[in-house]
Design a protein around this motif. Structure first.
Motif, PDB file in Angstrom:
ATOM      1  N   UNK A 111      36.685 -69.671 -34.807  1.00 21.74           N
ATOM      2  CA  UNK A 111      35.576 -69.595 -35.748  1.00 21.74           C
ATOM      3  C   UNK A 111      34.333 -70.163 -35.089  1.00 21.74           C
ATOM      4  N   UNK A 112      33.171 -69.753 -35.571  1.00 19.68           N
ATOM      5  CA  UNK A 112      31.930 -70.311 -35.048  1.00 19.68           C
ATOM      6  C   UNK A 112      30.957 -70.560 -36.183  1.00 19.68           C
ATOM      7  N   UNK A 113      30.007 -71.463 -35.943  1.00 23.08           N
ATOM      8  CA  UNK A 113      28.967 -71.744 -36.932  1.00 23.08           C
ATOM      9  C   UNK A 113      27.707 -72.194 -36.206  1.00 23.08           C
ATOM     10  N   UNK A 114      26.532 -71.992 -36.835  1.00 23.62           N
ATOM     11  CA  UNK A 114      25.299 -72.407 -36.183  1.00 23.62           C
ATOM     12  C   UNK A 114      25.018 -73.904 -36.313  1.00 23.62           C
ATOM     13  N   UNK A 115      25.330 -74.489 -37.450  1.00 18.48           N
ATOM     14  CA  UNK A 115      25.111 -75.906 -37.685  1.00 18.48           C
ATOM     15  C   UNK A 115      26.303 -76.434 -38.468  1.00 18.48           C
ATOM     16  N   UNK A 116      26.102 -77.452 -39.270  1.00 16.50           N
ATOM     17  CA  UNK A 116      27.181 -77.968 -40.115  1.00 16.50           C
ATOM     18  C   UNK A 116      27.264 -77.160 -41.398  1.00 16.50           C
ATOM     19  N   UNK A 117      27.355 -75.856 -41.235  1.00 18.15           N
ATOM     20  CA  UNK A 117      27.448 -74.963 -42.387  1.00 18.15           C
ATOM     21  C   UNK A 117      28.785 -74.242 -42.327  1.00 18.15           C
TER      22      UNK A 117
END
Lengths: 112, 113
Positions: free
Chosen positions: A93-99
């Motif tokens: 999985x990936x995310x841009x920030x703490x989202x």
């Protein structure tokens, strides 16, 4: 961008062999996560990268498991000397920030 | 340690409303997430709560009480396609780098006609 991509989708290997999985995250996401999921269970956290730095690693993770993200883009997860208990779905999985994190379709590993 | 609890299975009928509860105990808190996962597919994001209260998104709503370590996902006007596993996940206290989501075991919802 088509989302998080994982390769291969399926892998069958003999016990004792080494396997390597690849994950390509969404291009602007600097955070990348590996999870393992078995039937009827939620995803179990394995490890986490921010850019190329591996910042967290589950204490449950055997030293047969290693992950890299050499240039802060794609990542690989290697399992050495596979055991039947390693049979599971491996999710990236990936995310841009703490989202929220966006998941790939997973690699299903079967150890025979 | 970290612990996330949710019921294993629930059943409901089309058109009904169902509430899936989640309780958590974590070392700090920095957000609670709900994901939907159909059999054989990847989890997909449904909702995010970081402050107390209700977040509504179409047929889906999620509630959070941080003092009670409690959340629920409310699904209205159930459809057959809502049959899936619903995963509660918590991000514990964020350090400068942030932390990964820790998932519960999931609640399998079966919707019948």
């Amino acid at each position: 961008d088509t989302g998080v991509s994982q390769d291969p989708r399926h892998k069958i290997t003999k016990r004792g062999q080494n396997v390597t999985f690849r994950c390509d995250p969404i291009s602007e996401h600097n955070r990348l996560y590996w999870y393992r999921q078995t039937l009827g269970q939620g995803p179990e956290f394995l490890t986490y990268f921010q850019n190329e730095a591996q910042l967290e690693k589950s204490r449950l993770l055997s030293d047969r498991f290693s992950a890299e993200r050499p240039k802060g883009s794609f990542s690989t997860l290697e399992i050495q000397r596979t055991e039947q208990g390693d049979s599971a779905m491996y999710l990236c999985a990936s995310s841009p920030f703490n989202t929220e994190a966006f998941f790939g379709q997973g690699t299903r590993l079967t150890v025979v | 340690g970290q612990n996330i609890d949710q019921p294993t299975e629930m059943t409901a009928t089309e058109g009904a409303i169902v509430q899936i509860n989640c309780t958590y105990q974590t070392s700090g808190f920095n957000g609670l997430f709900w994901y939907q996962q159909h059999a054989g597919e990847a989890p997909t994001f449904l909702s995010y709560n970081v402050l107390d209260g209700l977040e509504e998104k179409g047929r889906f709503s999620s509630f959070l009480s941080r003092s009670k370590g409690y959340s629920y996902l409310l699904l209205k006007e159930l459809q057959m396609k809502d049959s899936a596993s619903y995963l509660c996940a918590v991000r514990s206290a964020a350090n400068q780098a942030g932390t990964a989501l820790i998932f519960g075991k999931g609640t399998t919802l079966s919707v019948s006609s």
